[in-house]
Design an enzyme around this catalytic site. Structure first.
Site, mmCIF file in Angstrom:
data_model
loop_
_atom_site.group_PDB
_atom_site.id
_atom_site.type_symbol
_atom_site.label_atom_id
_atom_site.label_comp_id
_atom_site.label_asym_id
_atom_site.label_seq_id
_atom_site.Cartn_x
_atom_site.Cartn_y
_atom_site.Cartn_z
ATOM 1 N N LYS A 1 0.727 -1.200 -0.058
ATOM 2 C CA LYS A 1 -0.153 0.137 -0.009
ATOM 3 C C LYS A 1 1.001 1.412 0.035
ATOM 4 C CE LYS A 1 -1.952 2.912 3.063
ATOM 5 N NZ LYS A 1 -1.866 4.124 2.032
ATOM 6 N N GLU B 1 10.536 1.769 9.999
ATOM 7 C CA GLU B 1 11.654 2.818 9.424
ATOM 8 C C GLU B 1 11.034 4.089 9.699
ATOM 9 O OE1 GLU B 1 14.619 2.658 8.771
ATOM 10 O OE2 GLU B 1 14.920 0.651 7.981
ATOM 11 N N CYS C 1 13.433 11.688 5.916
ATOM 12 C CA CYS C 1 13.611 11.353 7.275
ATOM 13 C C CYS C 1 14.770 11.691 7.857
ATOM 14 C CB CYS C 1 13.181 9.721 7.173
ATOM 15 S SG CYS C 1 14.385 8.841 6.112
ATOM 16 N N GLU D 1 9.902 16.160 14.870
ATOM 17 C CA GLU D 1 10.369 16.249 13.497
ATOM 18 C C GLU D 1 9.118 17.221 12.735
ATOM 19 O OE1 GLU D 1 9.041 12.808 11.182
ATOM 20 O OE2 GLU D 1 11.005 12.869 10.239
#
Ligand code: NAD
Length: 492
Positions: free
Chosen positions: A175, A250, A284, A385
Site C-alpha cells: 500500500k 523505518e 526522514c 520532527e
C-alpha cells in the site's frame, strides 16, 4: 486527468465499491490523477491472492536462482523506464525531478543486489552435542508481507522492502501513500513483464485510516514492513503486537549535523544546506538541527544564510530548481505551525520563516527555507520532527556537549559531523546514538549499507547483507540417524 486501477491477483481493477480519490500536483495545487480508494474487501482479496501465490508452485516451486533472475529482469525494466517513472513521482509528490531521476536511476541496484543474494541464503549444519543426531537449519520465507510506504521517496522506499522480501521468497501486498500512489501503479506492469506470477505482488491504493489496520492485523499477513511517521509506526506496532507479528519500522528523525571549529567551513555549510533544504526538508534523514561550535558560530551562520538565500525555488520539474513545494497540504500547514511554535518559544528566524509567495512558486504549497537561531536543545523545534525546510541552529562549546545535545532527542535515525580530526571522527562514530553516522558527508545511502533507526526512529534494518534476514525465519531440523531407544519420559 489520468485514471488508474489497482493490481490484485494479476488483474487490474477498480475498488470493489467503485470508490476513488484524487491525487494533487503540489506545484499547481490541482488534481491530476484519479486513484482507486480500496476498501476492506479489496484488501482481503489482495491478501488472499498473496497467500495463495505464496503456496502455489509457480512461485514456491521456483529455485532461488530463478527468483533472483526475476528481480534482475525487473531491475532492467525499471532502468529503461527510470526517467518516465521519475516524472510521474515529481508530478505526484512535487519533489525535484533531479532528485527523483537520481533515485529512479539508482534503485534498480536494490533489485539486482537482492536478486543476486536470493540464492546465497544458506542454512547451517550444527555440530550437535547428541551422538547420532543430525541437526541443520533452513532459512524460510515468512509468507505474505504487508508493505506500507510514505510519500516522500515512494518507489525508492518500496524497493528497500520489496527487493529483499521477494528475493527471500515471500509474496507482497503493497500500500503506497495516498499522496503518491501513481508511481506504484505505473511500476505494477513491470512486475508482470518481468515474469512474476500473478498474486506475488499486489498493489492496493487508499487511505491508512480505511485499510491500514486491516493490512496489519489480517491473520494471513505474516509481517509488516512500514516506513512512515513515528506516531503511525507506533499504531502499526501496537496492532501487529495483538497478533505477535514481526515488524520492520523505518520512522522519523531529528538528526543533528554537528559542525566543529576544525572543519572545512565551506564543505560544512554545503553539507548543512543539503541536509535540510534538499527535498524541501521532506526526508526522514533531514539534518534538522545544526549544532555549531561557538568559536565559529557567527561566521558559520553568516555563510549558511548567504548560501541558503541563493536557493532557487519553483517548478520541481525544471532541472534548475533547487527547492520545490511541500508534498501535501496538511504537511504544508504543519510546517507553518512549527514556525509559529518556534517563534513562540523564543527562537528567531534569520532566514525565511513564512510561506513562500514568490511568483515562481505559482499556486504551489511552498515554504521559504527557514533558519532559526536562539534555539535551546529542549525546545519543541529542536525535539520534534517538522519534515520541512526548517533548521534549528544550536551552539555548543565542547565535543562532549555536542554529543550530549545530539543524543538528547527520542529519535536516532542519522547524525552528521564536520571535522578534520580523525580521532574525533572515530569517537563520534561510537558515541552518536544513530543508525547512520556521516562524517564530512551527508545524505548518502547505498543498497550495500544497512539503514535504520536507533530509539524511536525504528526497528530493523534495510539494505545491505543482513536486510534479507528481516524477511526470513530460521528453522532447526533434527534427524536421528541412530534410532536408539531412549527413555520417553525425559528430554532428549
Ligand atoms: P505516515 O505515517 O502518515 O504514512 C505512512 C504510510 O502509512 C502511508 O501509506 C499511510 O497511508 C499509512 N498509514 C496511515 N495510518 C495507518 C495505519 N493506522 N495503519 C497502517 N498504515 C497506516 O507518513 P507520511 O506522512 O506518508 O511520511 C512522512 C513520515 O515518514 C515522516 O515522519 C518521515 O520521517 C517518515 N519516513 C521515514 C523514513 C525512514 O526510512 N526512516 C523514510 C522516509 C520517511
Amino acid at each position: 486527468m489520468q485514471n488508474y486501477e489497482m493490481l490484485i491477483d494479476g488483474r487490474w481493477a477498480p475498488a470493489a465499491d467503485g470508490q476513488v480519490f484524487q491525487s494533487d500536483n503540489p506545484f499547481t495545487g490541482k488534481p491530476w490523477a484519479v486513484i482507486p480508494r480500496a476498501g476492506l474487501q479489496d484488501v482481503d482479496r489482495a491478501i488472499e491472492a498473496a497467500w495463495a501465490a505464496f503456496r502455489a508452485p509457480a512461485w514456491r516451486g521456483l529455485t532461488a536462482s530463478a527468483r533472483g533472475l526475476l528481480l534482475y529482469r525487473l531491475a532492467d525494466l525499471i532502468e529503461a523506464e527510470a526517467d518516465r517513472l521519475a516524472a510521474v513521482e515529481t508530478r505526484d509528490n512535487g519533489k525535484l525531478i533531479n532528485e527523483m531521476r537520481g533515485q529512479l536511476r539508482y534503485l534498480p541496484q536494490w533489485y539486482r543486489y537482492f536478486g543476486g543474494l536470493a540464492d546465497k541464503v544458506e542454512g547451517r549444519v550444527i555440530p550437535i552435542d547428541k551422538p547420532g543426531v543430525f541437526n541443520f537449519t533452513r532459512e524460510e520465507p515468512l509468507g505474505v508481507i504487508a508493505v506500507i510506504t510514505p510519500w516522500n521517496s515512494p518507489l525508492m522506499l518500496a524497493a528497500w522492502k520489496l527487493a529483499p522480501a521477494l528475493a527471500a521468497g515471500n509474496t507482497v501486498v503493497w500500500k503506497p501513500s495516498e499522496y503518491s500512489s501513481a508511481s506504484a501503479l505505473e511500476l505494477g506492469p513491470l512486475f508482470e513483464k518481468a515474469g512474476f506470477p500473478p498474486g506475488v505482488v499486489n498493489i492496493v491504493t487508499g487511505f491508512g485510516s480505511d485499510i491500514g489496520d486491516r493490512l496489519v492485523t489480517h491473520p494471513k499477513v505474516a509481517k509488516v514492513a512500514f516506513t512512515g511517521g513515528d506516531a503511525t509506526g507506533e499504531a502499526v506496532y501496537r496492532a501487529a503486537a495483538k497478533h505477535i507479528k514481526p515488524v520492520t519500522l523505518e520512522l522519523g528523525g531529528k538528526s543533528a549535523n554537528i559542525v566543529f571549529e576544525d572543519c572545512v567551513l565551506d564543505d560544512a555549510v554545503n553539507g548543512v544546506v543539503s541536509g535540510i533544504f534538499a527535498a524541501s526538508g521532506q526526508t526522514c534523514i533531514a539534518g534538522s538541527r545544526a549544532l555549531v561550535q561557538r568559536s565559529i558560530y557567527d561566521s558559520f551562520v553568516e555563510k549558511l544564510v548567504a548560501l541558503s538565500k541563493t536557493a532557487r525555488m519553483g517548478d520541481p520539474s525544471a532541472d534548475t530548481t533547487q527547492v520545490g513545494p511541500i508534498t501535501t497540504q496538511p504537511q504544508y500547514r504543519k510546517i507553518l505551525e512549527y514556525i509559529d511554535i518556534a517563534r513562540g518559544e523564543g527562537a528567531t528566524a534569520v532566514l525565511g520563516g513564512a510561506a513562500a509567495t514568490r511568483p515562481e512558486c505559482g499556486d504551489g504549497w511552498f515554504v521559504e527555507p527557514t533558519i532559526f537561531v536562539g534555539v535551546k536543545p529542549d525546545m519543541r523545534i529542536a525535539q520534534e520532527e517538522v519534515f520541512g525546510p526548517v533548521l534549528a541552529v544550536i551552539p555548543f562549546d565542547t565535543e562532549d556537549e555536542a554529543i550530549e545535545i545530539a543524543n538528547s532527542t527520542q529519535f536516532g535515525l542519522a547524525a552528521g559531523a564536520w571535522t578534520q580530526n580523525i580521532g574525533r571522527a572515530l569517537r563520534l562514530s561510537e558515541k552518536l546514538e544513530a543508525g547512520t553516522v556521516w562524517i564530512n558527508t551527508y545524505r548518502a545511502v547505498s543498497y550495500l549499507s544497512p539503514f535504520g533507526g536507533y530509539k524511536r526512529s525504528g526497528i530493523g534494518r534495510e539494505s545491505g547483507l543482513t536486510a534479507i534476514k528481516e524477511y526470513l525465519q530460521e528453522k532447526s531440523v533434527w534427524i536421528d540417524a541412530q534410532g536408539a531407544p531412549s527413555n520417553p519420559f525425559v528430554m532428549r
